[in-house]
Motif scaffolding. Structure first.
Motif, PDB file in Angstrom:
ATOM      1  N   ARG A   1      88.414  12.759  56.476  1.00  0.00           N
ATOM      2  CA  ARG A   1      87.279  11.854  56.400  1.00  0.00           C
ATOM      3  C   ARG A   1      87.184  10.995  57.657  1.00  0.00           C
TER       4      ARG A   1
ATOM      5  N   THR B   1      89.574  14.309  50.226  1.00  0.00           N
ATOM      6  CA  THR B   1      89.464  14.984  51.518  1.00  0.00           C
ATOM      7  C   THR B   1      89.129  16.458  51.374  1.00  0.00           C
TER       8      THR B   1
ATOM      9  N   PRO C   1      85.216  16.607  52.302  1.00  0.00           N
ATOM     10  CA  PRO C   1      85.225  15.575  53.343  1.00  0.00           C
ATOM     11  C   PRO C   1      83.856  15.046  53.740  1.00  0.00           C
TER      12      PRO C   1
ATOM     13  N   SER D   1      83.119  11.271  53.107  1.00  0.00           N
ATOM     14  CA  SER D   1      82.875  10.430  54.283  1.00  0.00           C
ATOM     15  C   SER D   1      81.550   9.694  54.174  1.00  0.00           C
TER      16      SER D   1
END
Length: 310
Positions: free
Chosen positions: A15, A281, A284, A288
């Motif tokens: 991320r 993750t 991601p 993010s």
């Protein structure tokens, strides 16, 4: 005010704390991004430059920034951080208490998403990550369960991760039962698709014996505290061979006595127990984007002084 964005260095972390679109929205702040910070999710340095950020090496990020943002604590010492800097991100206060205290003595403030109240959903990155983690963990556990067809799922904990795991079970066509520690969690659990809700973990052992689950997701923890031990040796002995336990809270002590952080183990009775430190993750880009939105909102509202990590 200068904001620094670090490239993540924690193991397998993909991320990034701020994506270019949210950097662009920080119109009144200068942003410095560490080189290659967004590469793992497809954002190059050129994307950050186009959003108005400067690209720099790590040393310059720390030297120039008033606020430094990350997702997970860096895997290197923070000796180069200058006094007066504020560090924002997950802080892992249970394991990094001494590090955080040492930084404070040097005049460096640590602001942890572990302390953000539920009443501020716009900056509650922990809840956003927990929702992703619950869904991913359920899918991972289901892959480890070898039998075909619907499975009987048991979700321990009705926070954001637990509710997301319930929804994931329903999406897979499974039959989830939820256990919470308060009767008022029942309505949320049922709304997300739980077929049964048990309001007290004290009755867990009897439930396991009467209705052995195929898959258990452990998600019982209050933010910033140690998770309660719910699956002890006696509980594990009631489970059938092939039962899968996914423990989401191993870093907070774990809900299962047999959990080994970042490993999948098979117990002598054939029960499989698995954990990984970072389920979000595995998604991601989605993770993010959600994390970045919370970070940008926190920076815009200048809410930092109300979120000091104790």
């Amino acid at each position: 005010m200068i904001i620094g964005v670090l490239r993540e260095t924690a193991a397998e972390e993909r991320r990034v704390a701020l994506i270019p679109d949210d950097v662009r929205g920080l119109a009144n702040m200068d942003v410095i991004v560490e080189r290659d910070a967004g590469r793992s999710i497809g954002f190059g340095d050129a994307d950050y430059r186009a959003s108005g950020a400067r690209i720099a090496e790590r040393a310059e990020v720390f030297a120039r920034s008033d606020i430094v943002v990350w997702v997970k604590p860096p895997a290197y010492p923070l000796d180069s951080v200058r006094p007066g800097t504020t560090l924002i991100g997950f802080q892992d206060p249970l394991h990094r208490h001494d590090v955080i205290a040492g930084l404070r003595e040097r005049g460096i403030e640590s602001i942890g998403y572990e302390t953000v109240p539920h009443s501020r959903p716009d900056i509650d990155a922990l809840s956003a990550m927990s929702r992703i983690a619950g869904a991913v963990a359920y899918a991972q556990g289901r892959q480890l369960f070898s039998a075909q067809g619907p499975v009987r799922a048991l979700i321990l904990g009705c926070g954001q991760a637990g509710l997301s795991a319930i929804a994931a079970a329903v999406a897979h066509g499974d039959q989830p039962t939820a256990i919470g520690n308060r009767p008022d969690q029942e309505s949320a659990a049922i709304r997300y698709g739980a077929e049964t809700f048990l309001p007290n973990p004290v009755g867990l052992l009897a439930h396991l014996a009467a209705e052995p689950p195929d898959l258990i997701v452990c998600a019982a923890v209050h933010r910033g505290t140690r998770g309660p031990l719910l699956l002890d040796g006696a509980a594990l002995d009631t489970l059938r061979p092939g039962t899968v336990i996914v423990d989401l809270v191993a870093k907070s002590g774990g809900n299962c006595v047999a959990t080994v952080p970042d490993r999948t183990v098979t117990l002598p009775n054939g029960v499989i127990v698995t954990h990984r430190s970072n389920y979000p993750t595995l998604r991601p880009v989605e993770a993010s984007s959600a994390y970045s939105a919370a970070t940008a909102a926190l920076l815009k509202t200048r809410f930092a002084n109300e979120l000091r990590l104790e």
